[in-house]
Design a protein around this motif. Structure first.
Motif, PDB file in Angstrom:
ATOM      1  N   ASP A   1      42.608  41.115  47.492  1.00  0.00           N
ATOM      2  CA  ASP A   1      41.653  40.406  44.960  1.00  0.00           C
ATOM      3  C   ASP A   1      40.560  40.402  45.669  1.00  0.00           C
ATOM      4  O   ASP A   1      39.815  39.572  45.132  1.00  0.00           O
ATOM      5  N   GLU A   2      39.437  41.070  46.196  1.00  0.00           N
ATOM      6  CA  GLU A   2      37.952  40.474  46.731  1.00  0.00           C
ATOM      7  C   GLU A   2      37.732  41.103  45.423  1.00  0.00           C
ATOM      8  O   GLU A   2      37.528  41.692  44.314  1.00  0.00           O
ATOM      9  N   PRO A   3      36.323  40.588  44.760  1.00  0.00           N
ATOM     10  CA  PRO A   3      35.571  40.635  43.340  1.00  0.00           C
ATOM     11  C   PRO A   3      35.389  42.324  43.394  1.00  0.00           C
ATOM     12  O   PRO A   3      35.531  42.794  42.303  1.00  0.00           O
ATOM     13  N   GLU A   4      35.101  42.766  44.471  1.00  0.00           N
ATOM     14  CA  GLU A   4      33.936  44.511  44.309  1.00  0.00           C
ATOM     15  C   GLU A   4      35.432  45.284  44.331  1.00  0.00           C
ATOM     16  O   GLU A   4      35.457  46.388  43.798  1.00  0.00           O
TER      17      GLU A   4
ATOM     18  N   PRO B   1      39.310  43.041  38.759  1.00  0.00           N
ATOM     19  CA  PRO B   1      40.508  42.048  38.231  1.00  0.00           C
ATOM     20  C   PRO B   1      41.376  42.253  38.737  1.00  0.00           C
ATOM     21  O   PRO B   1      42.648  42.394  39.246  1.00  0.00           O
TER      22      PRO B   1
ATOM     23  N   GLN C   1      46.841  39.770  41.794  1.00  0.00           N
ATOM     24  CA  GLN C   1      46.496  38.646  41.084  1.00  0.00           C
ATOM     25  C   GLN C   1      47.567  37.825  41.566  1.00  0.00           C
ATOM     26  O   GLN C   1      47.287  36.979  41.462  1.00  0.00           O
TER      27      GLN C   1
END
Length: 198
Positions: free
Chosen positions: A123-126, A129, A173
């Motif tokens: 779930d890393e931002p890069e 979502p 998520q």
């Protein structure tokens, strides 16, 4: 259209708050054993140190990162190596089956039953979502564990030689996943997780 109806042979696996697709054998022009041997031989394997709860630990497996962009997780920064011809061919087949585009791949080499992967989410931002993660396995069968972050519901899947598991939508998520050590002696396994770095 159903999420997995576009991909040839990709079957849905029911998962609350997530989306999984499964293919027992990724079509490739080589036997699985040859692919495994080449991946072990041709990959620039590294034993990385990660930070978990503020402490540094050697990962209980070897890993390598190939693709177009750097990647950070658990305090570790991975600089990409360019795709090899073998990885390019595998990526093309994975993209055809999943109908997803991938620009990077993390390879993990589980040398025996003592190697493992702790429970985590990609779930890393890069990754965005709702990332699509295509997990391809070669070699010894291992049990893939998924645990819901809220309800603690658990699902166990047998990742067999040549199989492809697609996780997408809200899976990262809502769910953690990992691979436990085993008491039973087993042979080597290489896992490739294709992803798109945004």
């Amino acid at each position: 259209m159903d999420l997995f109806s576009a991909g040839p042979g990709l079957m849905p696996i029911p998962l609350p708050d997530g989306e999984l697709g499964w293919l027992q054998q990724l079509p490739l022009p080589w036997p699985n054993g040859d692919v495994l041997a080449r991946l072990i031989l041709e990959t620039a394997w590294r034993e990385e140190t990660v930070v978990v709860y503020g402490k540094r630990h050697l990962q209980p497996r070897l890993s390598a990162w190939y693709g177009d962009a750097a990647y950070r997780y658990s305090g570790l920064s991975l600089a990409p190596a360019p795709f090899t011809p073998l990885l390019e061919a595998i990526r093309a087949s994975v993209q055809q089956v999943t109908r997803c585009e991938f620009n990077s791949v993390l390879l993990n080499y589980y040398r025996n039953e003592r190697d493992s992967m702790g429970m985590h989410a990609d779930d890393e931002p890069e990754l965005g979502p709702a990332p699509a993660i295509a997990s391809l396995s070669f070699g010894a069968e291992r049990t893939f564990i998924l645990r819901h972050k809220q309800t603690k519901e658990t699902l166990r899947l047998r990742l067999t030689d040549g199989s492809l598991l697609l996780m997408r939508g809200s899976t990262q998520q809502n769910w953690l996943h990992g691979i436990n050590k085993t008491a039973k002696p087993i042979g080597p396994r290489v896992n490739l997780t294709f992803r798109k770095i945004i």
